[in-house]
Design an enzyme around this catalytic site. Sequence first.
Site, PDB file in Angstrom:
ATOM      1  N   LYS A  52       0.827  -1.205   0.000  1.00 27.48           N
ATOM      2  CA  LYS A  52       0.000   0.000   0.000  1.00 27.48           C
ATOM      3  C   LYS A  52       0.862   1.256   0.000  1.00 27.48           C
ATOM      4  O   LYS A  52       0.562   2.209  -0.724  1.00 27.48           O
ATOM      5  CB  LYS A  52      -0.932  -0.005   1.213  1.00 27.48           C
ATOM      6  CG  LYS A  52      -2.051  -1.023   1.139  1.00 27.48           C
ATOM      7  CD  LYS A  52      -3.000  -0.917   2.312  1.00 27.48           C
ATOM      8  CE  LYS A  52      -2.355  -1.361   3.605  1.00 27.48           C
ATOM      9  NZ  LYS A  52      -3.322  -1.409   4.727  1.00 27.48           N
ATOM     10  N   GLN A  96      -4.365  -1.941  10.753  1.00 28.35           N
ATOM     11  CA  GLN A  96      -4.151  -3.166   9.992  1.00 28.35           C
ATOM     12  C   GLN A  96      -4.528  -4.401  10.809  1.00 28.35           C
ATOM     13  O   GLN A  96      -4.047  -4.592  11.924  1.00 28.35           O
ATOM     14  CB  GLN A  96      -2.680  -3.263   9.569  1.00 28.35           C
ATOM     15  CG  GLN A  96      -2.341  -4.459   8.720  1.00 28.35           C
ATOM     16  CD  GLN A  96      -3.003  -4.388   7.361  1.00 28.35           C
ATOM     17  OE1 GLN A  96      -2.926  -3.385   6.666  1.00 28.35           O
ATOM     18  NE2 GLN A  96      -3.662  -5.458   6.971  1.00 28.35           N
ATOM     19  N   ASP A 119     -11.255   2.942   5.987  1.00 21.91           N
ATOM     20  CA  ASP A 119     -11.772   1.582   5.823  1.00 21.91           C
ATOM     21  C   ASP A 119     -13.290   1.522   5.886  1.00 21.91           C
ATOM     22  O   ASP A 119     -13.887   0.485   5.556  1.00 21.91           O
ATOM     23  CB  ASP A 119     -11.197   0.654   6.898  1.00 21.91           C
ATOM     24  CG  ASP A 119      -9.841   0.073   6.502  1.00 21.91           C
ATOM     25  OD1 ASP A 119      -9.602  -0.074   5.293  1.00 21.91           O
ATOM     26  OD2 ASP A 119      -9.048  -0.235   7.394  1.00 21.91           O
TER      27      ASP A 119
END
Length: 287
Positions: A52, A96, A119
Amino acid sequence: MAEIINGRELAKQVNQNTSLRIAKLAQRGVQPGIADILVGNDPASRIYSRTKRRKAEQMGIKFMIAQFPESATEQELMRTIEQFNKDETINAILVQAPLPDHLDQVHLINAIDPQKDVDGFHPINVGKLYNKQPGNYPVACTPRGIMKMLEHYDVDLPGKNVVIVGRSILVGRPLQSLMINANATVTIAGRHTKNLSALTRTADILIVAAGQAKMIGANDVKPGAVVIDVGINRTAEGKLIGDVDFDAVKKVASLITPVPGGVGPMTVASMLAQSVDLTEWKINGEE
């Protein structure tokens, strides 16, 4: 024989559009910023975070990884989240997964500023999606990527029977809301569902996110169905495979995603695009 959905190629198109938006923000002196909170030494998580960051930085996004040891306390992480909430150069925050067992992921997600929740997991944003509220707010990245895939491949949703296997907050639950909002008829199933195969055979669109390798075979799929495989499983030989028996099901379906190269690239592309959304909403006063 099914047409194979090329997630990598579609992700490139999404990233190209995101890059154009980043360039326009740069003309205004604005750079999107992402903060990724990583705890422990899970190899897959570390690789995912590096991937990412590499992609984000290539596109002109500031990307910070706040890395903590396995022993990190919830208080330490909460302080870091609060710092990022206050940091005007950070527009998007993510935690994460997976986290060590002693940490409460829900508690940490709830501490993220909803306007920086890239998210789309914060209960305020989940509630807005569920209630189909107007306005701008983030949604979960994998479901967002799946909806983009279906749009790109001209899959009509109103009135279609959609079966989602998997009820997680990452995929199943937000995707159910997106599908309902698109006027599909949605059934969501889990490991306690009885006669699962009979249910999946009714699906015009079957989405599988259960985390069980090859659990869906050709006999579980309605001929001509669209099959989206979200599962990522690693074999003893190290090969990545999905929740769907790809070689068998591609002979029955009309459209199918491969693993790898299907949903995965679209999840990352969606996260990057959504970080730019959050930046634009902030500077344009559209939150």
